[in-house]
Design an enzyme around this catalytic site. Sequence first.
Site, PDB file in Angstrom:
ATOM      1  N   HIS A 156       0.838  -1.211   0.000  1.00  0.00           N
ATOM      2  CA  HIS A 156       0.000   0.000   0.000  1.00  0.00           C
ATOM      3  C   HIS A 156       0.867   1.252   0.000  1.00  0.00           C
ATOM      4  O   HIS A 156       1.135   1.840   1.048  1.00  0.00           O
ATOM      5  CB  HIS A 156      -0.902  -0.042   1.241  1.00  0.00           C
ATOM      6  CG  HIS A 156      -2.019   0.949   1.199  1.00  0.00           C
ATOM      7  ND1 HIS A 156      -3.165   0.780   1.946  1.00  0.00           N
ATOM      8  CD2 HIS A 156      -2.175   2.111   0.523  1.00  0.00           C
ATOM      9  CE1 HIS A 156      -3.973   1.815   1.724  1.00  0.00           C
ATOM     10  NE2 HIS A 156      -3.393   2.628   0.882  1.00  0.00           N
TER      11      HIS A 156
ATOM     12  N   HIS B 220       1.583   5.106  -2.216  1.00  0.00           N
ATOM     13  CA  HIS B 220       1.167   6.068  -3.240  1.00  0.00           C
ATOM     14  C   HIS B 220       2.420   6.814  -3.684  1.00  0.00           C
ATOM     15  O   HIS B 220       2.864   7.733  -2.998  1.00  0.00           O
ATOM     16  CB  HIS B 220       0.166   7.072  -2.668  1.00  0.00           C
ATOM     17  CG  HIS B 220      -1.095   6.460  -2.125  1.00  0.00           C
ATOM     18  ND1 HIS B 220      -2.275   6.448  -2.829  1.00  0.00           N
ATOM     19  CD2 HIS B 220      -1.365   5.839  -0.947  1.00  0.00           C
ATOM     20  CE1 HIS B 220      -3.221   5.858  -2.102  1.00  0.00           C
ATOM     21  NE2 HIS B 220      -2.691   5.482  -0.952  1.00  0.00           N
ATOM     22  N   PHE B 221       3.010   6.390  -4.791  1.00  0.00           N
ATOM     23  CA  PHE B 221       4.261   6.994  -5.252  1.00  0.00           C
ATOM     24  C   PHE B 221       4.018   8.169  -6.213  1.00  0.00           C
ATOM     25  O   PHE B 221       4.967   8.762  -6.734  1.00  0.00           O
ATOM     26  CB  PHE B 221       5.193   5.950  -5.861  1.00  0.00           C
ATOM     27  CG  PHE B 221       5.958   5.138  -4.831  1.00  0.00           C
ATOM     28  CD1 PHE B 221       5.845   5.416  -3.467  1.00  0.00           C
ATOM     29  CD2 PHE B 221       6.804   4.097  -5.220  1.00  0.00           C
ATOM     30  CE1 PHE B 221       6.557   4.674  -2.517  1.00  0.00           C
ATOM     31  CE2 PHE B 221       7.524   3.357  -4.269  1.00  0.00           C
ATOM     32  CZ  PHE B 221       7.398   3.649  -2.926  1.00  0.00           C
TER      33      PHE B 221
ATOM     34  N   ASN C  77      -4.293   6.317  -7.585  1.00  0.00           N
ATOM     35  CA  ASN C  77      -4.845   7.688  -7.572  1.00  0.00           C
ATOM     36  C   ASN C  77      -3.782   8.721  -7.944  1.00  0.00           C
ATOM     37  O   ASN C  77      -3.521   9.673  -7.223  1.00  0.00           O
ATOM     38  CB  ASN C  77      -5.503   8.012  -6.227  1.00  0.00           C
ATOM     39  CG  ASN C  77      -4.564   7.866  -5.038  1.00  0.00           C
ATOM     40  OD1 ASN C  77      -3.554   7.166  -5.115  1.00  0.00           O
ATOM     41  ND2 ASN C  77      -4.881   8.519  -3.937  1.00  0.00           N
TER      42      ASN C  77
ATOM     43  N   HIS D  13     -10.972   0.675  -0.017  1.00  0.00           N
ATOM     44  CA  HIS D  13     -10.994   1.753   0.971  1.00  0.00           C
ATOM     45  C   HIS D  13     -12.445   1.883   1.411  1.00  0.00           C
ATOM     46  O   HIS D  13     -13.287   2.382   0.669  1.00  0.00           O
ATOM     47  CB  HIS D  13     -10.492   3.044   0.323  1.00  0.00           C
ATOM     48  CG  HIS D  13     -10.472   4.220   1.248  1.00  0.00           C
ATOM     49  ND1 HIS D  13      -9.331   4.944   1.513  1.00  0.00           N
ATOM     50  CD2 HIS D  13     -11.455   4.808   1.981  1.00  0.00           C
ATOM     51  CE1 HIS D  13      -9.610   5.918   2.366  1.00  0.00           C
ATOM     52  NE2 HIS D  13     -10.897   5.866   2.661  1.00  0.00           N
TER      53      HIS D  13
ATOM     54  N   ASP E  67       0.449   2.619   3.722  1.00  0.00           N
ATOM     55  CA  ASP E  67      -0.346   3.707   3.142  1.00  0.00           C
ATOM     56  C   ASP E  67       0.515   4.964   3.004  1.00  0.00           C
ATOM     57  O   ASP E  67       0.088   6.074   3.345  1.00  0.00           O
ATOM     58  CB  ASP E  67      -1.613   3.989   3.955  1.00  0.00           C
ATOM     59  CG  ASP E  67      -2.637   4.767   3.137  1.00  0.00           C
ATOM     60  OD1 ASP E  67      -2.328   5.152   1.991  1.00  0.00           O
ATOM     61  OD2 ASP E  67      -3.749   4.996   3.647  1.00  0.00           O
TER      62      ASP E  67
HETATM   63  O1  DOR Z   1      -5.039   9.633   3.796  1.00  0.00           O
HETATM   64  C1  DOR Z   1      -5.097   9.168   2.675  1.00  0.00           C
HETATM   65  N1  DOR Z   1      -4.262   9.556   1.697  1.00  0.00           N
HETATM   66  N2  DOR Z   1      -6.031   8.249   2.405  1.00  0.00           N
HETATM   67  C2  DOR Z   1      -6.289   7.846   1.153  1.00  0.00           C
HETATM   68  O2  DOR Z   1      -7.232   7.117   0.968  1.00  0.00           O
HETATM   69  C3  DOR Z   1      -5.478   8.341   0.021  1.00  0.00           C
HETATM   70  C4  DOR Z   1      -4.188   8.862   0.463  1.00  0.00           C
HETATM   71  C5  DOR Z   1      -3.532   9.721  -0.590  1.00  0.00           C
HETATM   72  O3  DOR Z   1      -3.395   9.255  -1.714  1.00  0.00           O
HETATM   73  O4  DOR Z   1      -3.159  10.850  -0.286  1.00  0.00           O
HETATM   74 ZN    ZN Z   2      -3.882   4.542   0.536  1.00  0.00          ZN
END
Ligand code: DOR
Ligand code: ZN
Length: 452
Positions: free
Chosen positions: A62, A64-65, A96, A181, A312
């Site tokens: 999990h 997000h790069f 995303n 999510h 995350d």
């Molecule tokens: O806190 C979060 N940040 N929750 C998410 O679901 C997405 C993530 C993000 O991509 O910033």
């Molecule tokens: Zn996430």
Amino acid sequence: MAQAIELVITGGLLVTPSGIVRADLAIDHGLIVAVGDVSDYRPANQIDAKNLVVMPGVIDTHVHFREPGFPEKEDMASGSRAAALGGVTTVFDMPNTKPATTTVALLQDKFERAKQRFFVDYGFYIGATPNNTAELVAAEGLPGCAGIKLFMGSSTGDLLVAEDEEIEPIMRATRGTLAVHAEDESRLKANKKDVLDSAAAKGECGVHLHPCYRDVETAYRATKRLIDLARKLNRRVHVLHVTSAQELPLLAANKDLVSCEVLPQHLALSAPSCYDKLGTLAQMNPPIRDAEHGRALWAAIRNGLIDTVGSDHAPHTLAEKGQAYPATPSGMPGVQTMLPILLDAVNAGSLTLERLVDLTSAGPARVYGIKRKGRLAVGFDADLVLVDLKKRQTIRNQWIASTCGWTPFDGMEITGWPVMTILRGMPIMQDDELLGSAVGQPVRFQKEEVTG
Ligand code: DOR
Ligand code: ZN
């Protein structure tokens, strides 16, 4: 005559599927070729792991790069450097981005970009929308596709599949790992009015409201709806970042269909102190809640309910975080700090080393069907992290390799530190320094045998 091989690692305390044993490891062509007796081998290189724990490299499913779209926050190179520094050898990157990864073509673009950019191995998710089911079906069979990410509630970016009538066809049509999510969008909309707007009207809007806005009921309702759908369709789902005590019995009662993830942030931080101390740096979705929830999550970690711990890792810039809540983005970096925080918990007695390895490597391999990774065993990739369980070190912003340049754990004293990361037999980090180049490759999955 002794067989020539690449590497032996001697004298370490190995965390293997059959327990913790002091033994040697032999590695050749990037694979573990012997555990235990390595006397038959003539290694080109040798690493002395005396006084160190040798565990499988962390598989962080999990992250997000942010590539493409947000180079000011992170990109594939900076994010995967951070991973290697933190003892992580595999990451699964979330969809995303800008544009969001919602088609086969955009997924393939990510694989193209990833070549010679990743310092660790990687997989990518494709993002679900209410009308891209055909793309999801085509993408999930592709090598290196980790699965589908589905947002039931709005978070960072605009991926959203809010209604049961939209989720159900996706669950029917697809077969791979569906990572969800689970926050209920209609509850979020109502709470925005009832909590945020009404507080603002009284001139009271601060980040302490975040867990009231995205309250337990928001998480519970979505998790319940998701599990009801999974039961109706007899379809496996993976619930990301579980945060509340209330969701746990629901997950436990449906373990045949539902796996789940917990994040270190929800274990190590709690409200209200995290918001007092960190302000909007502690803002994330789903939110950090009161300590009673953290205690319940720890119990669920110990009793086996939780399958994976992921970071995350969701970096935003300090400038973005410096706006006034609720204009601030949700998310915090974490890929580099996840293992140190969990090692500190091992030293504090909250977690065993065996359970740590199950949550960060064997568990991810099991849930996502990863080939040849996640355990110290013959035939597996030699993805390793060597840990000095006694080393005391303070997490500092300066150590953070992410482009965002900060961590919510700045100043936290840790006992237990990753001192070497090895990817398929290649040392990629030693003593907080990166070694070598971006040799990461796409992860292979069991499904590839099934779907061709
Ligand atoms: O806190 C979060 N940040 N929750 C998410 O679901 C997405 C993530 C993000 O991509 O910033
Ligand atoms: Zn996430």
